[in-house]
Write a protein that holds these residues in place. Structure first.
Motif, PDB file in Angstrom:
ATOM      1  N   ARG A 282      27.040  32.787   7.850  1.00 10.05           N
ATOM      2  CA  ARG A 282      26.178  33.934   8.114  1.00 10.05           C
ATOM      3  C   ARG A 282      26.918  35.266   8.198  1.00 10.05           C
ATOM      4  O   ARG A 282      26.291  36.316   8.096  1.00 10.05           O
ATOM      5  N   MET A 283      28.247  35.220   8.392  1.00 14.40           N
ATOM      6  CA  MET A 283      28.990  36.469   8.509  1.00 14.40           C
ATOM      7  C   MET A 283      30.093  36.581   7.458  1.00 14.40           C
ATOM      8  O   MET A 283      30.140  37.543   6.703  1.00 14.40           O
ATOM      9  N   LYS A 284      30.973  35.601   7.403  1.00 17.34           N
ATOM     10  CA  LYS A 284      32.118  35.660   6.497  1.00 17.34           C
ATOM     11  C   LYS A 284      31.686  35.727   5.037  1.00 17.34           C
ATOM     12  O   LYS A 284      32.213  36.526   4.251  1.00 17.34           O
ATOM     13  N   VAL A 285      30.730  34.891   4.642  1.00 15.71           N
ATOM     14  CA  VAL A 285      30.275  34.862   3.255  1.00 15.71           C
ATOM     15  C   VAL A 285      29.720  36.216   2.832  1.00 15.71           C
ATOM     16  O   VAL A 285      30.080  36.765   1.781  1.00 15.71           O
ATOM     17  N   ALA A 286      28.840  36.779   3.650  1.00 19.40           N
ATOM     18  CA  ALA A 286      28.215  38.060   3.305  1.00 19.40           C
ATOM     19  C   ALA A 286      29.235  39.186   3.248  1.00 19.40           C
ATOM     20  O   ALA A 286      29.183  40.042   2.356  1.00 19.40           O
ATOM     21  N   LEU A 287      30.189  39.185   4.188  1.00 17.67           N
ATOM     22  CA  LEU A 287      31.184  40.255   4.229  1.00 17.67           C
ATOM     23  C   LEU A 287      32.145  40.170   3.049  1.00 17.67           C
ATOM     24  O   LEU A 287      32.414  41.170   2.380  1.00 17.67           O
ATOM     25  N   GLU A 288      32.671  38.993   2.777  1.00 18.48           N
ATOM     26  CA  GLU A 288      33.652  38.862   1.706  1.00 18.48           C
ATOM     27  C   GLU A 288      33.040  39.114   0.325  1.00 18.48           C
ATOM     28  O   GLU A 288      33.707  39.647  -0.562  1.00 18.48           O
ATOM     29  N   ALA A 289      31.775  38.755   0.158  1.00 13.47           N
ATOM     30  CA  ALA A 289      31.104  38.953  -1.132  1.00 13.47           C
ATOM     31  C   ALA A 289      30.402  40.303  -1.211  1.00 13.47           C
ATOM     32  O   ALA A 289      29.881  40.661  -2.271  1.00 13.47           O
ATOM     33  N   ASN A 290      30.393  41.069  -0.086  1.00 11.15           N
ATOM     34  CA  ASN A 290      29.616  42.320  -0.019  1.00 11.15           C
ATOM     35  C   ASN A 290      28.216  42.059  -0.572  1.00 11.15           C
ATOM     36  O   ASN A 290      27.713  42.787  -1.436  1.00 11.15           O
ATOM     37  N   SER A 291      27.569  41.005  -0.044  1.00  9.40           N
ATOM     38  CA  SER A 291      26.322  40.523  -0.627  1.00  9.40           C
ATOM     39  C   SER A 291      25.146  40.653   0.328  1.00  9.40           C
ATOM     40  O   SER A 291      25.056  39.937   1.332  1.00  9.40           O
TER      41      SER A 291
END
Length: 424
Positions: A282-291
Motif C-alpha cells: 500500500r505504500m512502497k509499491v505506489a511510491l517506487e512506481a510513482n503510481s
C-alpha cells in the motif's frame, strides 16, 4: 455518528502498559494466553460489528441519494463512505492469520480495480491492467458482457451476480463489489493525476429522465444499491463468525486451538499487516512506481485515513484496547500485558515503536488534510512527500522486527511475517 479522523490520544495508555506490571493492568486477575486470545476474539467481534453498523448507515445515505439525487445527498453518501472506512480498516489486522477473514476480504476490499468493468470511463485517461478483457465491459451500460470468451447475462443486478463477477476472466483487477466499487460509483474517476482533487461524479449521474447524465442512471443506481446490500450481507456473515453466543463458528474454532496458536495468529496478523501489506503493497509499491493507480482509496483521496486506521488496528490488538464508533472503549487482557510479564524491556520497545509508527502515519494524515494527499506525496520529485512515506515505511518495518521478537519471548516459534515479496 461522530467523525473520528483526528489522531487518538493513546500515548497515556501505551505508557501505562510500558510502566505497570501485567497484574496491575489486567482486566481481572493474572493475564494468561487463554485470556488474551479470548479478548482478541472480543475485539474482532466488536470491530466487525462497528463496520457493519457503519455500512448500514452508508446504505441509508445511498437510499437517500437515489430517492433524491442532489449534490447534498451525494456528499452525505460520500461522507458516510469515509466514515465506514474507519472501523473496517481497523479490522484488517484480523485478516492475516485467520483464514476465515483472509478468504473473505477480497469481496469487500479488493484493489486496484479496473473501473471500466463497472461503468463509463474517460478512455483517454483510463489506465487498466494490460490484456484484461473485462477492463471496458461496462456492466451498467450492458445487459450482457463477454470476458475471456465467457458470455455473462448481467441484465438483473443482484448481490449474487456481483459476487460471481469478481475476478471474472481470471483477472484480479475485475472487481465488481466492495468498498472500492461503491467508492467509484460515488466519486467517479480521479482524473487529476498528481494534482489536488478527487473524482467529481455529479449527482445527475443518478437522476432520471432528461436530467440524467452519461446514460443508464437508473441502472447505475441499482448497481450502487446492490453493491451496498452485498457489503452488508458480507459483514453480517463475518460478525456471526466472531459472535460469542454461537457454538459453531470461527470464534469457537479459534478458542479450541492451543493458546500458543492463538497468540501466533495474533502476532502474525500484526506483523503481516505492518510489513507486507501496509508498508509494502500500500505504500512502497505506489511510491517506487510513482503510481496513482496503486493508491488504495484512489477515487476519493481517502488513502491517508485508510493507512492510518490500518496502523490503529495493529496497535489495538497489542494494547487490547478498541475505541468503538459509539465512543465507548473495549479493553481487556492484551498481548502488551503478557509480554510485559515476560520481557518488560521488549514490551517497552515495541510500545514505543507502535507509537512512533502511529505518529508517522498521523503526519501523513495531517499533511493530506492541508492538503497534500497521498497521490501528491508519491509524485516524481516530491521530496517532502517521499520522506514522509519512507519514514512511515521504516517505522512499520522496525515494529515488525519487534513483533517477531515478541513471538519468541511468548513461546511462539519461528514467526515470520508475510512480506508480500518485498525487500526492506
Amino acid at each position: 455518528m461522530p467523525t473520528r479522523f483526528a489522531q487518538r490520544p493513546l500515548r497515556r495508555a501505551v505508557l501505562l502498559a510500558a510502566l505497570l506490571p501485567a497484574s496491575a493492568i489486567a482486566s481481572e486477575g493474572d493475564v494468561t494466553a487463554e485470556k488474551v486470545v479470548g479478548h482478541y476474539a472480543d475485539l474482532a467481534h466488536a470491530n466487525f460489528d462497528d463496520a457493519l453498523g457503519a455500512a448500514r448507515t452508508l446504505d441509508q445515505h445511498i437510499e437517500a441519494l437515489l430517492d433524491n439525487p442532489s449534490q447534498e445527498t451525494l456528499q452525505a453518501a460520500r461522507d458516510a463512505w469515509r466514515q465506514a472506512r474507519i472501523p473496517y480498516m481497523q479490522t484488517e489486522v484480523f485478516r492475516f492469520g485467520n483464514p476465515v477473514v483472509d478468504d473473505w476480504e477480497g469481496q469487500l476490499n479488493a484493489w486496484p480495480l479496473d473501473e471500466g468493468m463497472i461503468d463509463y470511463v474517460k478512455s483517454d485517461d483510463y489506465q487498466h491492467e494490460l490484456g484484461n478483457a473485462g477492463a471496458t465491459a461496462n456492466i451498467i451500460a450492458n445487459q450482457s458482457i463477454q470476458v475471456g470468451g465467457e458470455q455473462v447475462d448481467v441484465s438483473e443486478l443482484t448481490p449474487e451476480l456481483l459476487a460471481d463477477l469478481n475476478e471474472i476472466g481470471g483477472s484480479e483487477a475485475n472487481v465488481a463489489s466492495g468498498y472500492h466499487a461503491i467508492e467509484f460509483l460515488l466519486w467517479g474517476q480521479d482524473l487529476n493525476g498528481f494534482d489536488a482533487g478527487h473524482g467529481e461524479r455529479k449527482a445527475s449521474d443518478f437522476m432520471s429522465g432528461e436530467d440524467c447524465t452519461n446514460g443508464n442512471c437508473e441502472r447505475r443506481g441499482t448497481y450502487l444499491e446492490t453493491a451496498s446490500q452485498l457489503l452488508i450481507n458480507d459483514l453480517e456473515w463475518m460478525v456471526a463468525q466472531w459472535a460469542p453466543e454461537s457454538d459453531d463458528n470461527y470464534r469457537q474454532a479459534l478458542l479450541a486451538e492451543s493458546p500458543q496458536e492463538g497468540l501466533r495468529r495474533m502476532l502474525f496478523g500484526m506483523g503481516s499487516l505492518s510489513l507486507g501489506e501496509l508498508a509494502g503493497e500500500r505504500m512502497k509499491v505506489a511510491l517506487e512506481a510513482n503510481s496513482v493507480e496503486d493508491e488504495h482509496d484512489c477515487f476519493s483521496d481517502n488513502t491517508h485515513n485508510s493507512h492510518y486506521f490500518n496502523g490503529q488496528g495493529v496497535q489495538n490488538v497489542y494494547t487490547g484496547r478498541y475505541e468503538r464508533q459509539d465512543g465507548s472503549t473495549l479493553e481487556g487482557p492484551a498481548l502488551a500485558d503478557l509480554l510485559a510479564s515476560h520481557d518488560a524491556e521488549l514490551h517497552a520497545t515495541l510500545s514505543s515503536q507502535l507509537e512512533a509508527s502511529m505518529q508517522q502515519l498521523g503526519e501523513i494524515k495531517q499533511a493530506a488534510e492541508n492538503p497534500m494527499y497521498f497521490d501528491m506525496m508519491i509524485a516524481p520529485g516530491n521530496e517532502e512527500g517521499a520522506e514522509m512515506v519512507n519514514s512511515a515505511i521504516a517505522s512499520l518495518v522496525e515494529q515488525t522486527g519487534s513483533i517477531e521478537k515478541a513471538a519468541g519471548a511468548l513461546g511462539v516459534d519461528s514467526l515470520q511475517s508475510d512480506d508480500a515479496g518485498h525487500n526492506f
